[in-house]
Design an enzyme around this catalytic site. Structure first.
Site, PDB file in Angstrom:
ATOM      1  CG  LEU A  91      -1.839  -1.056   1.415  1.00 53.57           C
ATOM      2  CD1 LEU A  91      -2.847  -0.934   2.407  1.00 53.57           C
ATOM      3  CD2 LEU A  91      -2.719  -1.511   0.092  1.00 53.57           C
ATOM      4  N   GLY A 136       1.061  -5.667   0.838  1.00 54.63           N
ATOM      5  CA  GLY A 136       0.093  -5.382  -0.010  1.00 54.63           C
ATOM      6  C   GLY A 136       0.668  -6.299  -1.244  1.00 54.63           C
ATOM      7  CG  ASN A 158       6.536  -5.818   5.625  1.00 55.36           C
ATOM      8  OD1 ASN A 158       5.622  -5.832   4.937  1.00 55.36           O
ATOM      9  ND2 ASN A 158       7.244  -4.905   5.552  1.00 55.36           N
ATOM     10  CD  GLU A 159       1.034  -6.475   6.400  1.00 55.09           C
ATOM     11  OE1 GLU A 159       0.319  -6.344   5.419  1.00 55.09           O
ATOM     12  OE2 GLU A 159       1.689  -7.312   6.620  1.00 55.09           O
TER      13      GLU A 159
HETATM   14  C1  LIG Z   1      -7.548  -4.449  13.967  1.00 51.07           C
HETATM   15  C2  LIG Z   1      -7.789  -4.287  12.302  1.00 51.07           C
HETATM   16  C3  LIG Z   1      -6.940  -4.189  11.506  1.00 51.07           C
HETATM   17  C4  LIG Z   1      -7.156  -3.232  10.407  1.00 51.07           C
HETATM   18  C5  LIG Z   1      -6.039  -2.935   9.631  1.00 51.07           C
HETATM   19  C6  LIG Z   1      -5.626  -1.545   9.644  1.00 51.07           C
HETATM   20  C7  LIG Z   1      -4.482  -1.043   9.044  1.00 51.07           C
HETATM   21  C8  LIG Z   1      -3.596  -2.173   8.349  1.00 51.07           C
HETATM   22  C9  LIG Z   1      -3.205  -1.384   7.000  1.00 51.07           C
HETATM   23  C10 LIG Z   1      -2.861  -2.128   6.149  1.00 51.07           C
HETATM   24  C11 LIG Z   1      -2.818  -3.880   6.094  1.00 51.07           C
HETATM   25  C12 LIG Z   1      -3.015  -4.451   4.778  1.00 51.07           C
HETATM   26  C13 LIG Z   1      -2.105  -4.895   4.285  1.00 51.07           C
HETATM   27  C14 LIG Z   1      -1.120  -4.091   3.559  1.00 51.07           C
HETATM   28  C15 LIG Z   1      -0.174  -2.962   3.997  1.00 51.07           C
HETATM   29  C16 LIG Z   1       0.800  -2.435   3.338  1.00 51.07           C
HETATM   30  O1  LIG Z   1       1.279  -2.685   2.324  1.00 51.07           O
HETATM   31  S1  LIG Z   1       1.627  -1.038   4.040  1.00 51.07           S
HETATM   32  C17 LIG Z   1       2.940  -0.941   3.089  1.00 51.07           C
HETATM   33  C18 LIG Z   1       4.056  -1.770   3.256  1.00 51.07           C
HETATM   34  N1  LIG Z   1       5.239  -1.586   2.476  1.00 51.07           N
HETATM   35  C19 LIG Z   1       6.672  -1.818   2.924  1.00 51.07           C
HETATM   36  O2  LIG Z   1       6.879  -1.879   4.154  1.00 51.07           O
HETATM   37  C20 LIG Z   1       7.516  -1.737   1.895  1.00 51.07           C
HETATM   38  C21 LIG Z   1       8.312  -0.430   2.131  1.00 51.07           C
HETATM   39  N2  LIG Z   1       9.333  -0.222   0.913  1.00 51.07           N
HETATM   40  C22 LIG Z   1      10.477  -0.945   0.986  1.00 51.07           C
HETATM   41  O3  LIG Z   1      10.636  -1.764   1.703  1.00 51.07           O
HETATM   42  C23 LIG Z   1      11.456  -0.695  -0.080  1.00 51.07           C
HETATM   43  O4  LIG Z   1      10.952   0.649  -0.513  1.00 51.07           O
HETATM   44  C24 LIG Z   1      11.456  -1.741  -1.219  1.00 51.07           C
HETATM   45  C25 LIG Z   1       9.987  -1.957  -1.754  1.00 51.07           C
HETATM   46  C26 LIG Z   1      12.168  -3.004  -0.797  1.00 51.07           C
HETATM   47  C27 LIG Z   1      12.349  -1.140  -2.518  1.00 51.07           C
HETATM   48  O5  LIG Z   1      13.417  -0.711  -1.915  1.00 51.07           O
HETATM   49  P1  LIG Z   1      14.637   0.078  -2.940  1.00 51.07           P
HETATM   50  O6  LIG Z   1      14.316  -0.454  -4.220  1.00 51.07           O
HETATM   51  O7  LIG Z   1      15.657   0.337  -2.137  1.00 51.07           O
HETATM   52  O8  LIG Z   1      13.656   1.559  -2.938  1.00 51.07           O
HETATM   53  P2  LIG Z   1      13.516   2.790  -1.836  1.00 51.07           P
HETATM   54  O9  LIG Z   1      13.434   1.832  -0.353  1.00 51.07           O
HETATM   55  O10 LIG Z   1      14.655   3.556  -1.921  1.00 51.07           O
HETATM   56  O11 LIG Z   1      12.313   3.296  -1.992  1.00 51.07           O
HETATM   57  C28 LIG Z   1      12.064   4.235  -3.514  1.00 51.07           C
HETATM   58  C29 LIG Z   1      11.255   5.421  -3.045  1.00 51.07           C
HETATM   59  O12 LIG Z   1       9.780   4.492  -2.872  1.00 51.07           O
HETATM   60  C30 LIG Z   1       9.354   5.062  -1.617  1.00 51.07           C
HETATM   61  N3  LIG Z   1       8.509   4.095  -1.046  1.00 51.07           N
HETATM   62  C31 LIG Z   1       8.928   2.771  -0.798  1.00 51.07           C
HETATM   63  N4  LIG Z   1       7.831   1.936  -0.604  1.00 51.07           N
HETATM   64  C32 LIG Z   1       6.769   2.654  -0.425  1.00 51.07           C
HETATM   65  C33 LIG Z   1       5.323   2.509   0.147  1.00 51.07           C
HETATM   66  N5  LIG Z   1       4.834   1.373   0.424  1.00 51.07           N
HETATM   67  N6  LIG Z   1       4.489   3.483   0.088  1.00 51.07           N
HETATM   68  C34 LIG Z   1       4.964   4.954  -0.507  1.00 51.07           C
HETATM   69  N7  LIG Z   1       6.376   5.188  -0.985  1.00 51.07           N
HETATM   70  C35 LIG Z   1       7.029   3.955  -0.783  1.00 51.07           C
HETATM   71  C36 LIG Z   1      10.394   5.561  -0.838  1.00 51.07           C
HETATM   72  O13 LIG Z   1       9.828   6.211   0.384  1.00 51.07           O
HETATM   73  C37 LIG Z   1      11.465   6.040  -1.774  1.00 51.07           C
HETATM   74  O14 LIG Z   1      10.777   7.405  -2.065  1.00 51.07           O
HETATM   75  P3  LIG Z   1      11.671   8.580  -2.093  1.00 51.07           P
HETATM   76  O15 LIG Z   1      12.718   8.256  -3.152  1.00 51.07           O
HETATM   77  O16 LIG Z   1      12.420   8.978  -0.868  1.00 51.07           O
HETATM   78  O17 LIG Z   1      10.820   9.650  -2.617  1.00 51.07           O
END
Ligand SMILES: CCCCC/C=C\C/C=C\CCC/C=C/C(=O)SCCNC(=O)CCNC(=O)[C@H](O)C(C)(C)COP(=O)(O)OP(=O)(O)OC[C@H]1O[C@@H](n2cnc3c(N)ncnc32)[C@H](O)[C@@H]1OP(=O)(O)O
Length: 290
Positions: A91, A136, A158-159
Site C-alpha cells: 500500500l 500488499g 511484514n505489517e
Molecule cells: C484491527 C483491524 C486491522 C485493520 C488493519 C488496518 C490497517 C492495516 C493496514 C494495512 C494492512 C493491509 C496489508 C498491507 C499493508 C501495506 O502494504 S503497508 C506498506 C508496506 N510496504 C512496505 O513496508 C515496503 C516499504 N518499502 C521497502 O521496503 C522498499 O522501498 C522496497 C519496496 C524493498 C524497495 O526498496 P528500494 O528499491 O531500495 O527503494 P527505496 O526503499 O529507496 O524506495 C524508493 C522510493 O519509494 C518510496 N516507497 C517505498 N515503499 C513505499 C510505499 N509502500 N509507499 C510509498 N512510498 C514508498 C520510498 O520512500 C522512496 O521514495 P523517495 O525516493 O524517498 O521519494
C-alpha cells in the site's frame, strides 16, 4: 438452461465491482496489459514508479484490467512488474499516513475490491514476482493461484514491523497458501521471506533465473488447465475460495470501520510516520551515494 444457471451462480459468487479506472494525472499508464495472440495469455504489468506502491488509481487500473481480461476471453492472467527491482511495495504509505478521511474510506474500499477481483478472477492467474513483494505486494501474489519468483528478492506480510495488524481477509489470503502454524509465526514476526525461504515454505511455487523464465513458467502453469472446461474450472475455484471471500463480503463495512479506527490511532500513525521517514532517509542516503 444449465449455462445460464452456471453464469448466475458465478454472478452470485463474484461481488459486483463496477469501478471504472479513474484517469490518473500522470501520462504513463499505471498498468500495462498485453495479450499474447498465440497463447491467449494476458500479462498485466504494474507500472507505477518508483515501487508500484498501491494508491487508488493503480488499484482501480488493476481492477479495470482484470475486468477486461475476463471479458476478452484471455486464457489466463500473469501479474508482474514493469520495474525490475520491485514487484509491488504494498500500500502507498502516503494514503495511510495522516490520511484525508474521505479518501481513506475510498482507498480501503478499492483495496478490498482489488483483492476480490484478483482472488476471484475467473481465468487462471499466476504471479511472476520479479522484484520485492512486501505486505500488499505479497497479498497480490497470494491472491494468484501460482507464484514464480526471482532470486535475491523478499516477500511477506511484514505489517507488524511497522505497527500494523493485517486485516482478517489479508491473513486468510496467507493461510490459503501457508500452513497455519507457519502463517501465524510469519504474520506475528512480520517476516519477509527470501526467495529461497519462500520456496522452502511453499509461499512461492518455483524460482526462475530471469523475468522471461518466470513468465514462461507461469504460462506453463496456465497451460495445465487446457483440458479443463473454463466455466467448470472457474466455478470450482470460486467455490473453494468462497468461504474466505464471504468473510470479507459479509462485513465490508465492519472491516472498513475497524481499519479506519486502527489506521487513525495515534500509536499507529506515530509508528507509520517513523517507518516512512526511515524509508525516505534510506532513499536520500542512497541518492547521496550515487
Ligand atoms: C484491527 C483491524 C486491522 C485493520 C488493519 C488496518 C490497517 C492495516 C493496514 C494495512 C494492512 C493491509 C496489508 C498491507 C499493508 C501495506 O502494504 S503497508 C506498506 C508496506 N510496504 C512496505 O513496508 C515496503 C516499504 N518499502 C521497502 O521496503 C522498499 O522501498 C522496497 C519496496 C524493498 C524497495 O526498496 P528500494 O528499491 O531500495 O527503494 P527505496 O526503499 O529507496 O524506495 C524508493 C522510493 O519509494 C518510496 N516507497 C517505498 N515503499 C513505499 C510505499 N509502500 N509507499 C510509498 N512510498 C514508498 C520510498 O520512500 C522512496 O521514495 P523517495 O525516493 O524517498 O521519494
Amino acid at each position: 438452461m444449465l449455462r445460464s444457471k452456471i453464469l448466475n451462480r458465478i454472478r452470485l459468487l463474484k461481488p459486483v465491482i463496477d469501478r471504472r479506472c479513474m484517469s490518473s494525472a500522470s501520462k504513463t499508464p499505471l498498468t500495462l496489459l498485453e495479450v499474447d495472440d498465440k497463447s491467449g495469455i494476458a500479462t498485466l504489468s504494474l507500472n507505477r514508479p518508483p515501487v508500484n506502491s498501491l494508491n487508488i488509481d493503480l488499484m482501480n487500473s488493476i481492477i479495470e484490467s482484470i475486468t477486461e481480461i475476463e471479458g476478452n476471453k484471455s486464457r489466463g492472467l500473469i501479474l508482474t512488474s514493469a520495474n525490475d527491482r520491485v514487484f509491488c511495495a504494498g500500500l502507498d504509505l502516503n494514503e495511510l499516513h495522516k490520511p484525508n478521511q474521505e479518501r481513506l474510506k475510498e482507498f480501503w474500499a478499492v483495496f478490498q475490491d482489488v483483492w476480490l477481483a484478483l482472488h476471484l478472477c475467473s481465468v487462471p492467474t499466476a504471479a511472476a514476482i520479479n522484484g520485492h513483494a512486501p505486505a500488499g505486494g505479497c497479498l497480490l501474489a497470494t491472491a494468484c493461484e501460482y507464484r514464480v519468483m526471482l532470486p535475491q528478492m523478499t516477500i511477506g506480510l511484514n505489517e507488524t514491523q511497522f505497527g500494523y495488524m493485517a486485516p482478517k481477509w489479508v491473513m486468510l489470503s496467507y493461510l490459503s497458501v501457508l500452513p497455519r502454524r507457519l502463517a501465524e509465526r510469519a504474520l506475528t514476526q512480520g517476516k519477509l521471506f527470501t526467495t529461497a525461504e519462500a520456496l522452502d515454505v511453499g509461499l512461492v511455487d518455483e524460482i526462475a533465473a530471469s523475468k522471461e523464465e518466470a513468465l514462461a513458467k507461469c504460462s506453463t502453469f496456465i497451460d495445465s488447465f487446457s483440458k479443463a472446461n473454463p466455466l467448470a474450472r472457474s466455478l470450482t475455484k470460486k467455490q473453494i475460495r468462497e468461504p474466505d471471500v464471504q468473510k470479507l463480503i459479509a462485513d465490508r463495512a465492519g472491516d472498513l470501520k475497524e481499519c479506519l479506527e486502527y489506521i487513525n490511532s495515534p500509536l499507529l500513525q506515530d509508528g507509520l510516520g517513523a517507518y516512512f521517514e526511515a524509508l525516505k532517509q534510506k532513499s536520500r542516503s542512497k541518492a547521496g551515494k550515487s
